[in-house]
Design a protein around this motif. Structure first.
Motif, mmCIF file in Angstrom:
data_model
loop_
_atom_site.group_PDB
_atom_site.id
_atom_site.type_symbol
_atom_site.label_atom_id
_atom_site.label_comp_id
_atom_site.label_asym_id
_atom_site.label_seq_id
_atom_site.Cartn_x
_atom_site.Cartn_y
_atom_site.Cartn_z
ATOM 1 N N ARG A 19 0.833 -1.197 0.000
ATOM 2 C CA ARG A 19 0.000 0.000 0.000
ATOM 3 C C ARG A 19 0.876 1.259 0.000
ATOM 4 N N ARG A 20 1.920 1.234 0.811
ATOM 5 C CA ARG A 20 2.802 2.394 0.921
ATOM 6 C C ARG A 20 3.438 2.708 -0.440
ATOM 7 N N LEU A 21 3.929 1.691 -1.143
ATOM 8 C CA LEU A 21 4.563 1.936 -2.439
ATOM 9 C C LEU A 21 3.565 2.458 -3.468
ATOM 10 N N ILE A 59 2.868 6.099 -2.613
ATOM 11 C CA ILE A 59 3.975 6.995 -3.018
ATOM 12 C C ILE A 59 3.956 7.192 -4.530
ATOM 13 N N GLN A 60 3.790 6.092 -5.257
ATOM 14 C CA GLN A 60 3.720 6.209 -6.716
ATOM 15 C C GLN A 60 2.558 7.125 -7.109
ATOM 16 N N GLY A 61 1.392 6.885 -6.512
ATOM 17 C CA GLY A 61 0.207 7.676 -6.844
ATOM 18 C C GLY A 61 0.400 9.149 -6.535
ATOM 19 N N GLY A 117 15.878 7.200 -2.983
ATOM 20 C CA GLY A 117 16.043 6.829 -1.575
ATOM 21 C C GLY A 117 17.514 6.657 -1.232
ATOM 22 N N SER A 118 17.787 6.097 -0.048
ATOM 23 C CA SER A 118 19.184 5.923 0.384
ATOM 24 C C SER A 118 19.845 4.806 -0.411
ATOM 25 N N GLU A 119 21.157 4.975 -0.586
ATOM 26 C CA GLU A 119 21.942 3.958 -1.305
ATOM 27 C C GLU A 119 21.789 2.593 -0.636
ATOM 28 N N VAL A 120 21.866 2.619 0.700
ATOM 29 C CA VAL A 120 21.732 1.371 1.451
ATOM 30 C C VAL A 120 20.392 1.447 2.194
ATOM 31 N N SER A 121 19.489 0.533 1.862
ATOM 32 C CA SER A 121 18.124 0.666 2.368
ATOM 33 C C SER A 121 17.521 -0.693 2.722
ATOM 34 N N THR A 122 17.087 -0.820 3.964
ATOM 35 C CA THR A 122 16.412 -2.074 4.340
ATOM 36 C C THR A 122 14.998 -2.090 3.763
ATOM 37 N N ASN A 123 14.390 -0.920 3.565
ATOM 38 C CA ASN A 123 13.074 -0.891 2.902
ATOM 39 C C ASN A 123 13.161 -1.571 1.546
ATOM 40 N N ALA A 124 14.202 -1.194 0.782
ATOM 41 C CA ALA A 124 14.352 -1.752 -0.569
ATOM 42 C C ALA A 124 14.588 -3.260 -0.493
ATOM 43 N N ILE A 162 7.747 -7.753 -3.967
ATOM 44 C CA ILE A 162 6.878 -6.602 -4.263
ATOM 45 C C ILE A 162 7.501 -5.665 -5.298
ATOM 46 N N LYS A 163 8.809 -5.413 -5.174
ATOM 47 C CA LYS A 163 9.475 -4.461 -6.073
ATOM 48 C C LYS A 163 10.795 -5.074 -6.530
ATOM 49 N N GLY A 164 10.929 -5.268 -7.831
ATOM 50 C CA GLY A 164 12.112 -5.943 -8.364
ATOM 51 C C GLY A 164 13.159 -4.977 -8.874
ATOM 52 N N LEU A 190 19.881 -2.158 -3.361
ATOM 53 C CA LEU A 190 19.024 -2.131 -4.566
ATOM 54 C C LEU A 190 18.687 -0.728 -5.043
ATOM 55 N N ASN A 191 18.543 0.215 -4.124
ATOM 56 C CA ASN A 191 18.275 1.594 -4.563
ATOM 57 C C ASN A 191 19.455 2.131 -5.364
ATOM 58 N N MET A 192 20.662 1.805 -4.889
ATOM 59 C CA MET A 192 21.882 2.257 -5.578
ATOM 60 C C MET A 192 21.955 1.639 -6.974
HETATM 61 N N1 BYC Z 1 11.805 12.386 -0.346
HETATM 62 O O1 BYC Z 1 15.032 3.328 2.767
HETATM 63 P P1 BYC Z 1 14.902 4.686 2.152
HETATM 64 C C1 BYC Z 1 7.086 9.261 -11.093
HETATM 65 C C2 BYC Z 1 11.975 8.385 2.887
HETATM 66 S S1 BYC Z 1 8.464 9.263 -10.074
HETATM 67 C C3 BYC Z 1 11.203 12.221 0.867
HETATM 68 O O2 BYC Z 1 16.085 5.496 1.971
HETATM 69 P P2 BYC Z 1 13.244 3.509 0.198
HETATM 70 C C4 BYC Z 1 6.745 10.496 -11.798
HETATM 71 C C5 BYC Z 1 11.285 7.040 2.711
HETATM 72 O O3 BYC Z 1 9.917 7.218 2.312
HETATM 73 C C6 BYC Z 1 8.487 7.651 -9.315
HETATM 74 N N2 BYC Z 1 11.338 11.111 1.618
HETATM 75 O O4 BYC Z 1 14.207 4.595 0.760
HETATM 76 C C7 BYC Z 1 7.716 11.310 -12.330
HETATM 77 C C8 BYC Z 1 11.460 6.437 4.060
HETATM 78 O O5 BYC Z 1 10.481 6.988 4.936
HETATM 79 P P3 BYC Z 1 9.849 6.133 6.127
HETATM 80 C C9 BYC Z 1 7.626 7.518 -8.072
HETATM 81 C C10 BYC Z 1 12.100 10.106 1.130
HETATM 82 O O6 BYC Z 1 12.011 3.432 1.005
HETATM 83 C C11 BYC Z 1 7.373 12.481 -12.972
HETATM 84 C C12 BYC Z 1 12.816 6.937 4.504
HETATM 85 O O7 BYC Z 1 13.069 8.122 3.725
HETATM 86 N N3 BYC Z 1 7.553 6.164 -7.628
HETATM 87 O O8 BYC Z 1 6.434 8.254 -11.200
HETATM 88 O O9 BYC Z 1 13.984 2.275 -0.108
HETATM 89 C C13 BYC Z 1 6.038 12.846 -13.074
HETATM 90 C C14 BYC Z 1 13.919 5.938 4.259
HETATM 91 O O10 BYC Z 1 13.820 5.487 2.936
HETATM 92 C C15 BYC Z 1 12.751 10.201 -0.112
HETATM 93 C C16 BYC Z 1 8.264 5.649 -6.621
HETATM 94 O O11 BYC Z 1 9.044 6.317 -5.989
HETATM 95 C C17 BYC Z 1 12.580 11.398 -0.854
HETATM 96 N N4 BYC Z 1 13.154 11.579 -2.041
HETATM 97 O O12 BYC Z 1 12.964 4.185 -1.226
HETATM 98 C C18 BYC Z 1 5.055 12.034 -12.536
HETATM 99 C C19 BYC Z 1 8.082 4.181 -6.352
HETATM 100 N N5 BYC Z 1 13.435 9.063 -0.309
HETATM 101 O O13 BYC Z 1 9.161 4.942 5.497
HETATM 102 C C20 BYC Z 1 5.400 10.844 -11.904
HETATM 103 C C21 BYC Z 1 7.577 3.870 -5.010
HETATM 104 C C22 BYC Z 1 13.242 8.290 0.759
HETATM 105 O O14 BYC Z 1 10.999 5.767 6.989
HETATM 106 N N6 BYC Z 1 8.479 4.313 -3.951
HETATM 107 N N7 BYC Z 1 12.429 8.903 1.618
HETATM 108 O O15 BYC Z 1 8.854 7.100 6.751
HETATM 109 C C23 BYC Z 1 9.586 3.648 -3.581
HETATM 110 O O16 BYC Z 1 9.950 2.657 -4.188
HETATM 111 C C24 BYC Z 1 10.356 4.110 -2.381
HETATM 112 O O17 BYC Z 1 9.461 4.594 -1.456
HETATM 113 C C25 BYC Z 1 11.430 5.189 -2.671
HETATM 114 C C26 BYC Z 1 12.259 5.343 -1.381
HETATM 115 C C27 BYC Z 1 12.277 4.753 -3.840
HETATM 116 C C28 BYC Z 1 10.801 6.532 -2.974
#
Ligand code: BYC
Length: 478
Positions: A111-113, A116-118, A304-311, A319-321, A360-362
């Motif tokens: 849901r969270r992903l 965020i995408q939405g 996101g962070s280069e090193v991420s347990t979320n990823a 869920i995310k490849g 994986l983020n890196m």
């Molecule tokens: N800003 O483990 P971390 C698109 C948060 S663009 C603010 O480092 P993770 C489009 C993170 O939420 C694509 N906060 O990173 C383009 C987490 O918070 P919580 C959009 C950030 O989770 C143009 C904490 O820091 N889709 O489609 O591995 C026009 C630690 O996170 C940011 C997606 O992004 C940031 N930049 O990866 C229209 C795909 N970065 O949970 C549309 C879905 C990190 O500790 N999202 N944080 O509170 C994801 O896959 C991941 O959530 C991210 C972050 C890649 C964004």
């Protein structure tokens, strides 16, 4: 595979068979239209725009072009066809049948992903809403609106998933997606780059080149998802997304082209003689580089962070490849692999091997950077063909970062670490200053006659849908 346009909400998911969902989405639809009215493109809502609308999800022929008033655009729910016997292509469920329903243990992460995408989709529309007023041509105006309506459709794509698969919390999240606002102090959009301004058309082109390309990478990763409806949704979104990056790449090409032509015609030999170049009414190459530095670095933060347990967790869970996961030749579990990650070690930027799972983020960011380079090669070709010794370049990944390993340090675009005082003194050598912004803003006067272009940008090589150069892409109605 065809889409029923007689339905209130066009779809290829047999929405009519699920009355509860249909009602929920029909309830959300007017809220979406209200949001579009409030936060969509400013003006032009009564103008006829030559837009493409998807009529099928067959990649060989999926869109038709016609004049549409934007509020009448048929935002629909379109999923790529289901692949028979698809299996989860990575993680601890590798090889098991893909899920058609949400796996309970991964519900929150999924849901969270999706949220965020939405969230990024309406955010970009909000960021770009004022640009119609200063479009350099009707061709560009139409492209802006095409991008905007499709981002609106991508919001629909995520809202469908939320409403269909996440019950009451999904409906609440869908409402929240219309409530947050880009740049709002109290209720901002979720990711950094989506709260930044897109003040002018050069920023728009940089955004569609660099930030939409993050979208491409993230959608590719989610298209690999073991949750099949998410995978199918993202696969079709990627078909539309390609045009957005085309708008960015060709937009920057056309700006660079025009600048080079103007410099040559004026006999300017030094492209870094900013005052002389600006006096020609075109954007100098060093300023284009600054905008590039800004948008590339903001987009890197989106990984996101280069090193991420979320990823790592999202990968393990299936869920995310990775980008092109199914084409990678390895065990798709990554339990004992490593991946080189750029880190700060003893005050120096070094590559350090990290477990591949947490890196994986890196890895995705590296794939992204490789993808970004292609445009730079094209832009630099235009500059060298015009006879200029100047190269646009991607700044070092440590430059101007707010997320990850380098967020607490300062670095030059060449990756030299500097202290805060030096950064504050020199940052406007690398990032657009107010003065740079004012200069670009001074060029942003609208051009609305068919076939005409603002003097700071070249015409495109070909028209949309092969239309001739003087085609009236937008019939402006005020
Ligand atoms: N800003 O483990 P971390 C698109 C948060 S663009 C603010 O480092 P993770 C489009 C993170 O939420 C694509 N906060 O990173 C383009 C987490 O918070 P919580 C959009 C950030 O989770 C143009 C904490 O820091 N889709 O489609 O591995 C026009 C630690 O996170 C940011 C997606 O992004 C940031 N930049 O990866 C229209 C795909 N970065 O949970 C549309 C879905 C990190 O500790 N999202 N944080 O509170 C994801 O896959 C991941 O959530 C991210 C972050 C890649 C964004």
């Amino acid at each position: 595979m065809s889409i029923d346009y007689n339905e209130k909400i066009p779809n290829n998911v047999d929405l009519a068979a699920n009355k509860t969902l249909q009602r929920a989405l029909e309830h959300w639809q007017p809220e979406f239209l209200n949001w579009w009215g409030d936060m969509g493109p400013e003006g032009f809502q009564q103008s006829l725009v030559y837009l493409r609308t998807a009529y099928s999800v067959d990649p060989r022929g999926w869109a038709k072009f016609d004049y549409v008033k934007m509020p009448d655009y048929r935002w629909g729910i379109l999923l790529a066809p289901q692949e028979e016997n698809r299996v989860i292509p990575f993680g601890e469920h590798y090889g098991e049948p893909a899920w058609q329903e949400v796996p309970g243990e991964h519900r929150a992460m999924l849901r969270r992903l999706i949220v965020i995408q939405g969230d990024t989709e309406p955010a970009s529309v909000e960021q770009q809403r004022h640009l119609g007023k200063t479009a350099p041509s009707l061709y560009d105006l139409r492209n802006l609106f095409q991008v905007n309506v499709e981002e609106g459709r991508h919001l629909w794509a995520m809202v469908y998933l939320l409403q269909k698969y996440f019950g009451r919390d999904g409906r609440e999240e869908a409402d929240e997606l219309l409530r947050r606002r880009s740049g709002d102090a109290d209720s901002p959009r979720m990711l950094g780059a989506f709260n930044e301004a897109t003040p002018d058309w050069l920023s728009f082109f940089m955004f569609t080149y660099f930030t939409d390309r993050d979208g491409k990478m993230q959608l590719h990763s989610l298209a690999q998802s073991g949750f099949d409806p998410l995978s199918r949704t993202c696969r079709f979104m990627l078909t539309e997304e390609a045009h957005h990056m085309f708008v960015g790449e060709t937009g920057i090409s056309r700006v660079v082209q025009r600048t080079c032509e103007a410099m040559r015609a004026a006999g300017i030999g030094d492209p870094t003689d900013i005052a002389k170049v600006r006096a020609l009414g075109v954007i100098d190459l060093p300023t284009i580089q600054k905008k590039l530095n800004l948008h590339y670095s903001l987009s890197l933060d989106l990984f996101g962070s280069e090193v991420s347990t979320n990823a790592a967790n999202a990968f393990n869970a299936g869920i995310k490849g990775r980008y092109h996961e199914t084409q990678i030749k390895d065990d798709h579990r990554l339990e004992s692999d490593t991946y080189p990650v750029l880190k700060l070690v003893d005050g120096k930027i070094k590559r350090v091997d990290e477990p591949a799972l947490t890196a994986l983020n890196m890895r995705l960011r590296d794939d992204y950077t490789q993808d970004c380079v292609k445009g730079l090669l094209r832009w630099n070709k235009i500059i060298s063909t015009a006879g200029y010794d100047f190269k646009l370049a991607l700044p070092n990944v440590a430059f101007h970062r707010a997320i990850g390993e380098f967020k607490d340090i300062h670095a030059t675009p060449d990756g030299v670490l500097i202290d805060e005082a030096t950064w504050n003194r020199r940052k406007h050598e690398w990032l657009p200053s107010t003065e740079d912004g004012d200069f670009i803003a001074s060029l942003m006067t609208p051009v609305t006659s068919p076939g005409e272009f603002a003097p700071w940008i070249s015409p495109p090589k070909v028209g949309i849908d092969n239309k001739p150069g003087d085609f009236e892409y937008v019939k402006i109605e005020t």
